[in-house]
Scaffold this active site. Structure first.
Site, mmCIF file in Angstrom:
data_model
loop_
_atom_site.group_PDB
_atom_site.id
_atom_site.type_symbol
_atom_site.label_atom_id
_atom_site.label_comp_id
_atom_site.label_asym_id
_atom_site.label_seq_id
_atom_site.Cartn_x
_atom_site.Cartn_y
_atom_site.Cartn_z
ATOM 1 N N LYS A 1 -10.001 12.412 9.141
ATOM 2 C CA LYS A 1 -9.717 11.883 10.207
ATOM 3 C C LYS A 1 -9.560 12.763 11.113
ATOM 4 C CE LYS A 1 -6.830 8.597 8.350
ATOM 5 N NZ LYS A 1 -6.941 7.147 9.068
ATOM 6 N N ASP B 1 -2.513 10.237 3.936
ATOM 7 C CA ASP B 1 -4.127 10.006 4.365
ATOM 8 C C ASP B 1 -4.832 10.335 5.455
ATOM 9 O OD1 ASP B 1 -6.549 8.492 4.502
ATOM 10 O OD2 ASP B 1 -5.511 7.018 5.089
ATOM 11 N N ASP C 1 -11.781 7.213 3.508
ATOM 12 C CA ASP C 1 -10.903 6.579 4.603
ATOM 13 C C ASP C 1 -10.355 5.405 4.421
ATOM 14 O OD1 ASP C 1 -8.661 6.763 5.847
ATOM 15 O OD2 ASP C 1 -9.880 7.741 8.125
ATOM 16 N N LYS D 1 0.525 -1.440 -0.377
ATOM 17 C CA LYS D 1 -0.058 -0.506 0.006
ATOM 18 C C LYS D 1 0.884 1.321 0.195
ATOM 19 C CE LYS D 1 -3.280 2.759 2.973
ATOM 20 N NZ LYS D 1 -4.402 2.219 4.381
ATOM 21 N N GLU E 1 -9.713 3.745 1.872
ATOM 22 C CA GLU E 1 -8.867 3.512 0.327
ATOM 23 C C GLU E 1 -7.715 3.015 -0.192
ATOM 24 O OE1 GLU E 1 -7.774 5.890 3.293
ATOM 25 O OE2 GLU E 1 -5.502 5.079 2.865
ATOM 26 N N ASP F 1 1.776 5.759 5.725
ATOM 27 C CA ASP F 1 0.771 5.004 4.926
ATOM 28 C C ASP F 1 1.468 4.446 4.306
ATOM 29 O OD1 ASP F 1 -2.063 3.626 5.697
ATOM 30 O OD2 ASP F 1 -2.624 5.062 4.336
ATOM 31 N N ARG G 1 -7.268 -0.372 0.608
ATOM 32 C CA ARG G 1 -8.212 -1.782 0.161
ATOM 33 C C ARG G 1 -8.453 -1.172 -1.480
ATOM 34 N NH1 ARG G 1 -12.292 -1.838 4.573
ATOM 35 N NH2 ARG G 1 -11.039 -1.045 5.617
HETATM 36 N N1 BES Z 1 -4.513 4.770 7.039
HETATM 37 C C1 BES Z 1 -5.387 3.852 8.106
HETATM 38 C C2 BES Z 1 -5.631 3.086 8.828
HETATM 39 C C3 BES Z 1 -4.166 2.734 9.489
HETATM 40 C C4 BES Z 1 -5.348 3.535 11.042
HETATM 41 C C5 BES Z 1 -2.957 2.525 10.146
HETATM 42 C C6 BES Z 1 -4.270 3.810 11.948
HETATM 43 C C7 BES Z 1 -2.351 2.701 11.270
HETATM 44 C C8 BES Z 1 -2.747 3.614 12.250
HETATM 45 C C9 BES Z 1 -7.035 3.542 7.310
HETATM 46 O O1 BES Z 1 -6.561 4.016 6.161
HETATM 47 C C10 BES Z 1 -7.886 3.373 7.650
HETATM 48 O O2 BES Z 1 -8.162 4.806 7.949
HETATM 49 N N2 BES Z 1 -8.209 2.441 7.760
HETATM 50 C C11 BES Z 1 -9.833 2.901 8.465
HETATM 51 C C12 BES Z 1 -10.899 2.376 8.534
HETATM 52 C C13 BES Z 1 -12.021 2.511 8.656
HETATM 53 C C14 BES Z 1 -12.456 3.470 7.691
HETATM 54 C C15 BES Z 1 -13.533 1.325 7.886
HETATM 55 C C16 BES Z 1 -9.632 2.911 10.424
HETATM 56 O O3 BES Z 1 -9.084 2.104 10.267
HETATM 57 O O4 BES Z 1 -10.112 3.515 11.111
HETATM 58 ZN ZN ZN Z 2 -7.467 5.660 5.454
HETATM 59 ZN ZN ZN Z 3 -4.734 4.580 4.804
#
Ligand code: BES
Ligand code: ZN
Ligand code: ZN
Length: 480
Positions: A255, A248, A325, A243, A327, A266, A329
């Site tokens: 966020k 992000d 968020d 990834k 993104e 990220d 996947r």
């Molecule tokens: N990059 C984040 C995940 C992340 C969060 C990695 C904290 C490391 C530390 C990812 O893109 C994300 O925002 N995921 C969301 C998924 C949700 C919207 C289903 C998350 O983890 O809240």
């Molecule tokens: Zn995200």
């Molecule tokens: Zn992310």
């Protein structure tokens, strides 16, 4: 980076100018710096009972030694570590022992100083001398560990770079520099080419910014490219997908402030797979490896992808974007489809995909998800051996109904916005895009994106799971 050298001499014969490290069986926290009769320095460090030290503790011990040298401003340190001294390591080999020393010494010595403008006046730790090393195999193992750690530290450099200086274009340029002295071939696709490939999911994530989306393709044909139509199993490449979200923000589902500042990390999965293929080439491994990094910035703007948008992925599936968020996947999905052209023997993706993986496992291990039990076991075992710990979460069909969309083929998060099992839903989403009938596994490395105090590493990127990926490339035997 300190240099690691060896001598057949014992510790007491080690040259002047080297502080001598003497391990004792005192408690872990016990340590003392003393001047010896001959005017030299001796650092005595409690390691606990040697008979109790297992693989994990041994890695920590090596890191503790380096941290001690750094904090006491010891420039040159001589140590005498013997494999036979630690009976609990007997299930491993002496090759593992020396590779582990090199890896952990160099990982622990790493610091990220690219943006420090004031000169660091402290004496830097510059040299580690390993005494009583005689065999060529031990020296080879040290060289091996040095290469792996050097590339893992390069992954940390890439990941630690702030988002303003690590756009998708910057990442592609950094990959070019990373591979400049290796046999890794690099091609970088821009938005025009990505459009031609119909990677609608990758493009959607990057559409809210001026930073051009890139698709980075790195190839290493260590086993030789196959000629003719029928590809023999041993020439089918291992495909690693990383990834590469260079920043992000969360997109329009922005966020909250405390959760955004570290999102330059990220692209840690992308950095890890680039470093791993670089290490494979530097080690001259006789394996075929491809690293794919979909790279995009998930930004906020009037042009950004909206919650509720429906996009068409490269495999033709339509995705209802319920959350901007989620993104990672989406971009990894298109990379999975792209991987099919290689008829890979196995595909692994490495991604900082969900905060939920951290909730599930804590901060010590990345989460693996696969329906391939053997592959899962292999990853866990190699994780334990290398120190890049991973632990499985179930990838069950039960989760598929969570991603049923009313308007499209699949949603990018749970259709009822549930907060349960979110890490597994990430893996489940990817299962729709993974190539059919080919072993694959998803590694959610969010738990290991940043170091924690017990790691005895510099703050920021960990360089994981580069050690695991290199060990995997070495150990994977394509199934006929
Ligand atoms: N990059 C984040 C995940 C992340 C969060 C990695 C904290 C490391 C530390 C990812 O893109 C994300 O925002 N995921 C969301 C998924 C949700 C919207 C289903 C998350 O983890 O809240
Ligand atoms: Zn995200
Ligand atoms: Zn992310």
């Amino acid at each position: 980076m300190p240099t690691i050298t060896t001598t057949p001499k014992t510790l007491s014969e080690s040259p002047k100018g080297f502080c001598r490290l003497v391990l004792t069986e005192d408690n872990h926290s016990w340590h003392r710096l003393v001047e010896t009769n001959d005017g030299g320095l001796e650092y005595r460090l409690g390691a606990g009972k040697f008979s109790e030290i297992d693989g994990r503790q041994f890695r920590t011990l090596v890191r503790t030694i380096v941290q001690a040298a750094k904090s006491h401003q010891i420039a040159s340190l001589a140590v005498d570590l013997k494999f036979s001294q630690f009976p609990k390591l007997a299930s491993e080999t002496e090759v593992w022992f020396y590779a582990t020393i090199a890896e952990n010494a160099l990982l622990s010595a790493y610091e990220y100083t690219a943006y420090k403008t004031k000169e660091d006046k402290r004496v830097a730790f510059g040299s580690l001398l390993l005494c009583s090393v005689t065999s060529a195999e031990s020296k080879k193992a040290l060289a091996h560990g040095t290469i792996v750690a050097t590339f893992a530290n390069k992954a940390r450099d890439l990941a630690n770079t702030p988002g303003c200086d690590m756009t998708p274009t910057d990442l592609a340029n950094a990959a070019r520099i990373l591979f400049s002295k290796t046999k890794v071939g690099l091609s970088v696709l821009g938005e025009k080419e990505i459009k031609k490939l119909n990677m609608g999911a990758l493009l959607a994530v990057g559409q809210g910014t001026k930073s051009e989306t890139k698709f980075i393709v790195a190839e290493y044909w260590g086993a030789g490219k196959s000629v003719g139509k029928k590809v023999s199993a041993d020439k089918k490449p291992i495909v690693l997908i990383g990834k590469g979200v260079t920043y992000d923000t969360g997109g329009l589902n922005v966020k909250p402030s405390g959760a955004m500042h570290d999102m330059h990390l990220d692209m840690s999965g992308g950095a890890a797979v680039l470093a791993a293929i670089g290490a494979a080439a530097a080690l001259g491994l006789k394996k075929n490896v491809v690293a794919l990094v979909p790279a995009a910035e998930n930004s906020v703007s009037a042009e950004a992808m909206r919650a509720g948008d429906i996009v068409t992925a490269m495999n033709g599936m339509t995705i209802e974007v319920l959350h901007t968020d989620a993104e990672g996947r989406m971009i990894v999905a298109d990379a999975f489809t792209y991987s099919e052209r290689y008829s890979p023997s196995v595909v692994l993706d490495v991604a900082t995909l969900t905060g939920a993986a951290i909730v599930a496992l804590g901060e010590h291990a990345s989460a693996t998800m696969t329906t391939d039990v053997k592959l899962s076991g292999m990853l866990s075992e190699l994780g334990e051996r290398t120190g890049d710990l991973v632990w499985p979460l179930p990838l069950w069909d039960e989760f598929k109904q969570h991603l049923k969309s009313t308007r499209a083929d699949v949603t990018n998060i749970a259709n009822n916005f549930s907060k349960w099992g979110v890490a597994i839903e990430g893996g489940t989403f990817l299962s729709y895009f993974a190539p059919k009938d080919i072993p694959w596994a998803h590694i959610d490395m969010a738990p290991r994106m940043e170091s924690i105090a017990s790691d005895k590493l510099a703050k920021g990127a960990t360089g994981e799971p580069v050690r695991l990926l290199v060990a995997f490339i070495e150990a994977w035997i394509p199934r006929a």
